[in-house]
Design a protein around this motif. Structure first.
Motif, PDB file in Angstrom:
ATOM      1  N   VAL A 162       0.836  -1.203   0.000  1.00 51.89           N
ATOM      2  CA  VAL A 162       0.000   0.000   0.000  1.00 51.89           C
ATOM      3  C   VAL A 162       0.872   1.256   0.000  1.00 51.89           C
ATOM      4  CG1 VAL A 162      -1.932  -1.113   1.195  1.00 51.89           C
ATOM      5  CG2 VAL A 162      -0.193   0.061   2.515  1.00 51.89           C
ATOM      6  N   VAL A 163       0.294   2.328  -0.526  1.00 53.96           N
ATOM      7  CA  VAL A 163       0.861   3.670  -0.425  1.00 53.96           C
ATOM      8  C   VAL A 163      -0.235   4.588   0.091  1.00 53.96           C
ATOM      9  CG1 VAL A 163       2.543   3.322  -2.267  1.00 53.96           C
ATOM     10  CG2 VAL A 163       0.283   4.232  -2.822  1.00 53.96           C
ATOM     11  N   ASN A 164       0.154   5.762   0.630  1.00 57.65           N
ATOM     12  CA  ASN A 164      -0.852   6.664   1.189  1.00 57.65           C
ATOM     13  C   ASN A 164      -0.597   8.094   0.765  1.00 57.65           C
ATOM     14  OD1 ASN A 164       0.536   8.322   3.532  1.00 57.65           O
ATOM     15  ND2 ASN A 164       1.375   6.252   3.593  1.00 57.65           N
ATOM     16  N   ALA A 165      -1.643   8.889   0.834  1.00 59.34           N
ATOM     17  CA  ALA A 165      -1.539  10.334   0.645  1.00 59.34           C
ATOM     18  C   ALA A 165      -2.177  10.982   1.864  1.00 59.34           C
ATOM     19  CB  ALA A 165      -2.246  10.770  -0.633  1.00 59.34           C
ATOM     20  N   LEU A 166      -1.391  11.748   2.604  1.00 55.98           N
ATOM     21  CA  LEU A 166      -1.834  12.338   3.866  1.00 55.98           C
ATOM     22  C   LEU A 166      -1.650  13.847   3.830  1.00 55.98           C
ATOM     23  CD1 LEU A 166      -2.636  12.143   6.921  1.00 55.98           C
ATOM     24  CD2 LEU A 166      -0.199  11.920   7.395  1.00 55.98           C
ATOM     25  N   TRP A 167      -2.740  14.571   4.088  1.00 55.74           N
ATOM     26  CA  TRP A 167      -2.669  16.015   4.287  1.00 55.74           C
ATOM     27  C   TRP A 167      -3.086  16.295   5.730  1.00 55.74           C
ATOM     28  CZ3 TRP A 167      -4.593  13.511   0.138  1.00 55.74           C
ATOM     29  CH2 TRP A 167      -4.095  13.844  -1.124  1.00 55.74           C
ATOM     30  N   ASN A 168      -2.395  17.213   6.391  1.00 57.34           N
ATOM     31  CA  ASN A 168      -2.727  17.482   7.785  1.00 57.34           C
ATOM     32  C   ASN A 168      -2.121  18.819   8.200  1.00 57.34           C
ATOM     33  OD1 ASN A 168      -3.648  16.908  10.492  1.00 57.34           O
ATOM     34  ND2 ASN A 168      -3.405  14.724   9.995  1.00 57.34           N
ATOM     35  N   HIS A 169      -2.582  19.294   9.344  1.00 55.14           N
ATOM     36  CA  HIS A 169      -1.991  20.490   9.950  1.00 55.14           C
ATOM     37  C   HIS A 169      -1.652  20.231  11.419  1.00 55.14           C
ATOM     38  CE1 HIS A 169      -6.238  20.547  11.033  1.00 55.14           C
ATOM     39  NE2 HIS A 169      -5.921  21.320  12.060  1.00 55.14           N
ATOM     40  N   ASP A 170      -1.978  19.018  11.874  1.00 58.53           N
ATOM     41  CA  ASP A 170      -1.829  18.651  13.281  1.00 58.53           C
ATOM     42  C   ASP A 170      -0.862  17.468  13.340  1.00 58.53           C
ATOM     43  OD1 ASP A 170      -2.098  17.459  15.806  1.00 58.53           O
ATOM     44  OD2 ASP A 170      -4.189  18.040  16.001  1.00 58.53           O
ATOM     45  N   LEU A 171       0.346  17.687  13.842  1.00 58.13           N
ATOM     46  CA  LEU A 171       1.366  16.645  13.847  1.00 58.13           C
ATOM     47  C   LEU A 171       0.937  15.440  14.664  1.00 58.13           C
ATOM     48  CD1 LEU A 171       4.172  15.656  13.075  1.00 58.13           C
ATOM     49  CD2 LEU A 171       5.090  16.923  15.047  1.00 58.13           C
ATOM     50  N   GLU A 172       0.295  15.648  15.806  1.00 57.14           N
ATOM     51  CA  GLU A 172      -0.126  14.532  16.645  1.00 57.14           C
ATOM     52  C   GLU A 172      -1.194  13.689  15.933  1.00 57.14           C
ATOM     53  OE1 GLU A 172      -0.451  11.701  19.444  1.00 57.14           O
ATOM     54  OE2 GLU A 172       1.137  13.192  19.190  1.00 57.14           O
ATOM     55  N   ASN A 173      -2.138  14.366  15.272  1.00 60.20           N
ATOM     56  CA  ASN A 173      -3.157  13.653  14.503  1.00 60.20           C
ATOM     57  C   ASN A 173      -2.500  12.821  13.404  1.00 60.20           C
ATOM     58  OD1 ASN A 173      -5.071  13.603  11.959  1.00 60.20           O
ATOM     59  ND2 ASN A 173      -6.443  13.908  13.688  1.00 60.20           N
ATOM     60  N   ARG A 204       1.095  20.824   5.972  1.00 59.89           N
ATOM     61  CA  ARG A 204       0.747  22.255   5.934  1.00 59.89           C
ATOM     62  C   ARG A 204      -0.626  22.466   5.292  1.00 59.89           C
ATOM     63  NH1 ARG A 204       5.606  24.740   7.206  1.00 59.89           N
ATOM     64  NH2 ARG A 204       7.413  23.352   6.980  1.00 59.89           N
ATOM     65  N   ALA A 205      -1.488  21.465   5.396  1.00 59.65           N
ATOM     66  CA  ALA A 205      -2.834  21.562   4.850  1.00 59.65           C
ATOM     67  C   ALA A 205      -3.761  22.229   5.860  1.00 59.65           C
ATOM     68  CB  ALA A 205      -3.343  20.178   4.486  1.00 59.65           C
ATOM     69  N   ASN A 206      -4.986  22.517   5.427  1.00 55.30           N
ATOM     70  CA  ASN A 206      -5.914  23.217   6.334  1.00 55.30           C
ATOM     71  C   ASN A 206      -6.803  22.263   7.129  1.00 55.30           C
ATOM     72  OD1 ASN A 206      -7.573  22.308   4.326  1.00 55.30           O
ATOM     73  ND2 ASN A 206      -8.410  24.301   3.751  1.00 55.30           N
ATOM     74  N   GLN A 207      -6.725  20.940   6.846  1.00 53.62           N
ATOM     75  CA  GLN A 207      -7.513  19.976   7.598  1.00 53.62           C
ATOM     76  C   GLN A 207      -6.942  18.581   7.352  1.00 53.62           C
ATOM     77  OE1 GLN A 207     -11.547  19.722   6.145  1.00 53.62           O
ATOM     78  NE2 GLN A 207     -10.905  19.875   4.016  1.00 53.62           N
ATOM     79  N   PRO A 208      -7.242  17.613   8.243  1.00 51.73           N
ATOM     80  CA  PRO A 208      -6.771  16.247   8.025  1.00 51.73           C
ATOM     81  C   PRO A 208      -7.503  15.594   6.851  1.00 51.73           C
ATOM     82  CG  PRO A 208      -7.332  16.622  10.337  1.00 51.73           C
ATOM     83  CD  PRO A 208      -7.888  17.762   9.561  1.00 51.73           C
ATOM     84  N   GLN A 209      -6.745  14.989   5.948  1.00 53.24           N
ATOM     85  CA  GLN A 209      -7.301  14.243   4.821  1.00 53.24           C
ATOM     86  C   GLN A 209      -6.431  13.018   4.577  1.00 53.24           C
ATOM     87  OE1 GLN A 209      -8.744  16.831   1.391  1.00 53.24           O
ATOM     88  NE2 GLN A 209      -7.417  18.269   2.431  1.00 53.24           N
TER      89      GLN A 209
END
Length: 329
Positions: free
Chosen positions: A95-106, A133-138
């Motif tokens: 598997v591979v993933n694509a992760l966007w986030n602004h919260d390191l702990e999340n 550096r995204a505006n929400q977790p995705q």
């Protein structure tokens, strides 16, 4: 006791089915596939190879789910992709993933969940894309697999029996209707359960298959029927259900291990025994018909759930040049 009309009304309003209806808005824009390739609309893309098929699938997740339950979202990122490969009769490879986030702990919790699932199922994570550096977790996760022989939603034919196989050894993980029978289960058991599907394909015990998705059992049945250009009659009295769960919730549930398959009466006993041997609930719950309508019965009641001729769900219908990989009934 809840009447059938009330149950089906609640299920028809479930968001998981509405989200599948979005596909029909874009399906006509897909370009034509190369000659001889498996048609779009199955649980995974199937690319013909000399030794079978390479399988490729992808899942995206609700932003609210990723924000509220990041560890489980990461776990599901791996698990549901593995389920898609299994539903096609395949073995997962990586598997591979694509992760966007602004919260390191999340983000760390998402990676922890993915890592736990990858270790449990024995499927490596081999890369992806990360943006903190995204505006929400995705989150989106993609998987590669391989099948010697396909199971496919395009292989259902009138007269076949519809079988539901669902692991009941779990509980809902609130606030969503995710039926979790995996995170506390032994790794060896989970790997053995997933291995059932390619074994079923290779032993030719089923014709068609689809994993029960966010659309729930009836929504998943509609996708299978639409792909094959057929209909079905489902008897809820034949469908095993946990005693503590009401009907509308169970029909909308997204089980960690749940599949719909079609077979015939000769193969049915051996197919059911494979699941029962591993303590997975499985039963014939209906029959495939030719009329492209899904009818649901319970006790003495019977109601039309959807007429796919007039109201398509995804827009993916039988392909005139689909390869004849499936058994003929």
């Amino acid at each position: 006791m809840m009447e059938l009309a009330t149950i089906l009304s609640q299920v028809s309003q479930y968001a998981g089915i509405a989200q599948k209806e979005d596909i029909v808005l874009l399906a006509p824009n897909l370009p034509a596939l190369p000659e001889g390739w498996h048609p779009n609309g199955d649980d995974a893309a199937a690319i013909p190879q000399a030794d079978g098929y390479s399988l490729l699938a992808m899942e995206g997740f609700l932003n609210a789910f990723v924000a509220q339950d990041p560890w489980f979202a990461g776990w599901c990122g791996v698990m549901v992709n593995i389920s898609d490969i299994a539903a096609m009769g395949g073995h997962p490879r990586a598997v591979v993933n694509a992760l966007w986030n602004h919260d390191l702990e999340n983000a760390r919790q998402i990676f922890d969940g993915m890592s736990a699932a990858a270790k449990t199922f024995g499927v490596p994570i081999i890369g992806g894309h990360t943006n903190l550096r995204a505006n929400q977790p995705q989150l989106a996760v993609s998987i590669l697999g391989h099948a010697k022989r396909l199971l496919s939603a395009f292989a259902a034919r009138p007269g076949q029996l519809l079988v539901a196989a669902i692991d009941h050894r779990g509980a809902f993980r609130k606030p969503y209707l995710n039926w979790n029978a995996a995170t506390d289960a032994p790794a060896e058991r989970l790997r053995g359960d997933i291995a059932l599907l390619p074994a079923i394909a290779e032993r030719e015990l089923a014709f068609a298959a689809k994993d029960i998705s966010q659309a729930g059992l009836l929504g998943t049945a509609l996708m299978l029927l639409e792909s094959s250009g057929v209909g079905a009659r489902i008897d809820l009295d034949a469908l095993p259900k946990p005693a503590t769960v009401n009907w509308s919730d169970w029909l909308c549930a997204f089980p960690s291990f749940g599949y719909l398959l079609t077979t015939d009466s000769a193969r049915l006993p051996e197919l059911l025994e494979l699941f029962h041997h591993r303590e997975i609930s499985a039963a014939a719950i209906g029959e495939i018909t030719a009329n492209q309508q899904l009818w649901v019965a319970k006790a003495l009641e019977r109601q039309l759930f959807r007429d796919l001729r007039n109201t398509p769900l995804t827009g993916f219908s039988p392909h005139p040049r689909a390869p004849q990989h499936a058994m003929e009934h």
